[in-house]
Design an enzyme around this catalytic site. Structure first.
Site, PDB file in Angstrom:
ATOM      1  N   ARG A 256     -58.884 -71.076  37.181  1.00 34.05           N
ATOM      2  CA  ARG A 256     -59.275 -72.188  36.309  1.00 34.05           C
ATOM      3  C   ARG A 256     -58.932 -73.539  36.941  1.00 34.05           C
ATOM      4  O   ARG A 256     -59.639 -74.514  36.744  1.00 34.05           O
ATOM      5  CB  ARG A 256     -58.633 -72.072  34.938  1.00 34.05           C
TER       6      ARG A 256
ATOM      7  N   GLY B 285     -62.330 -72.713  25.568  1.00 32.60           N
ATOM      8  CA  GLY B 285     -61.725 -71.658  24.756  1.00 32.60           C
ATOM      9  C   GLY B 285     -62.005 -70.253  25.263  1.00 32.60           C
ATOM     10  O   GLY B 285     -61.438 -69.287  24.763  1.00 32.60           O
ATOM     11  N   ASN B 286     -62.858 -70.141  26.269  1.00 27.75           N
ATOM     12  CA  ASN B 286     -63.158 -68.830  26.840  1.00 27.75           C
ATOM     13  C   ASN B 286     -62.098 -68.528  27.900  1.00 27.75           C
ATOM     14  O   ASN B 286     -61.881 -69.331  28.814  1.00 27.75           O
ATOM     15  CB  ASN B 286     -64.562 -68.817  27.454  1.00 27.75           C
ATOM     16  N   ALA B 287     -61.471 -67.385  27.804  1.00 29.71           N
ATOM     17  CA  ALA B 287     -60.352 -67.031  28.691  1.00 29.71           C
ATOM     18  C   ALA B 287     -60.796 -66.344  29.980  1.00 29.71           C
ATOM     19  O   ALA B 287     -59.959 -65.855  30.736  1.00 29.71           O
ATOM     20  CB  ALA B 287     -59.364 -66.139  27.941  1.00 29.71           C
TER      21      ALA B 287
END
Length: 173
Positions: free
Chosen positions: A64, A48-50
């Site tokens: 990513r 959930g960390n962008a």
């Protein structure tokens, strides 16, 4: 420390070593790794960390999608380093607001050892608060406050975060 029934004491959590080299031009400082990152031994590991998406936008790369070791290698090749302002602290869970008894890193000494450093990006308010307090005004070093990449900081849209993070492009040009 007084505990309530069923309450666990806060664990002392430690940060990772820096991911830098002598050619680091941009240093991104977080506060302290969250629980998912600590478990996996990777910066910004929580899905959930962008962070990896935002930095990928800045660099025009899919970070990513790469294995973690390759992400770090690619960042170093581009002159980007990662570290945290807090060495260790007590914190139940992963929220910065729960940090107690923080042991801060000596950022002044650290940045003085990075000859190519042009800018520091602070990922979130906690990193900016502690980092700016230590670094003060350093000629030739841009200090850039960034909205937190954490999924817990949901009051700002992903697009608004991306727009703010684009300020990191200038020191890499």
């Amino acid at each position: 420390m007084a505990l309530r029934l069923g309450q666990m004491p806060a664990q002392r959590k430690a940060a990772f070593p820096p991911s830098i080299d002598a050619d680091t031009r941009l240093l991104i400082l977080g506060s302290l790794p969250g629980d998912a990152s600590i478990r996996q031994g990777e910066y910004y590991a929580h899905r959930g960390n962008a962070f990896w998406d935002l930095l990928g936008d800045v660099l025009d790369e899919d970070l990513r999608g790469q294995p973690y070791a390759m992400r770090l290698k690619r960042l170093r090749a581009l002159g980007v380093g990662l570290w945290d302002v807090i060495e260790s602290a007590e914190r139940p869970g992963s929220l910065d607001s729960s940090i107690k008894g923080a042991e801060l890193r000596d950022l002044g000494l650290f940045v003085d050892r990075l000859p190519a450093l042009r800018a520091i990006g602070f990922n979130g308010k906690t990193a900016a608060l502690h980092g700016r307090r230590q670094l003060g005004d350093r000629p030739g070093l841009a200090l850039i406050d960034l909205p937190s990449s954490s999924g817990a900081y949901a009051s700002l849209s992903r697009e608004a975060k991306k727009a703010a993070w684009m300020a990191l492009r200038a020191p890499l040009a």
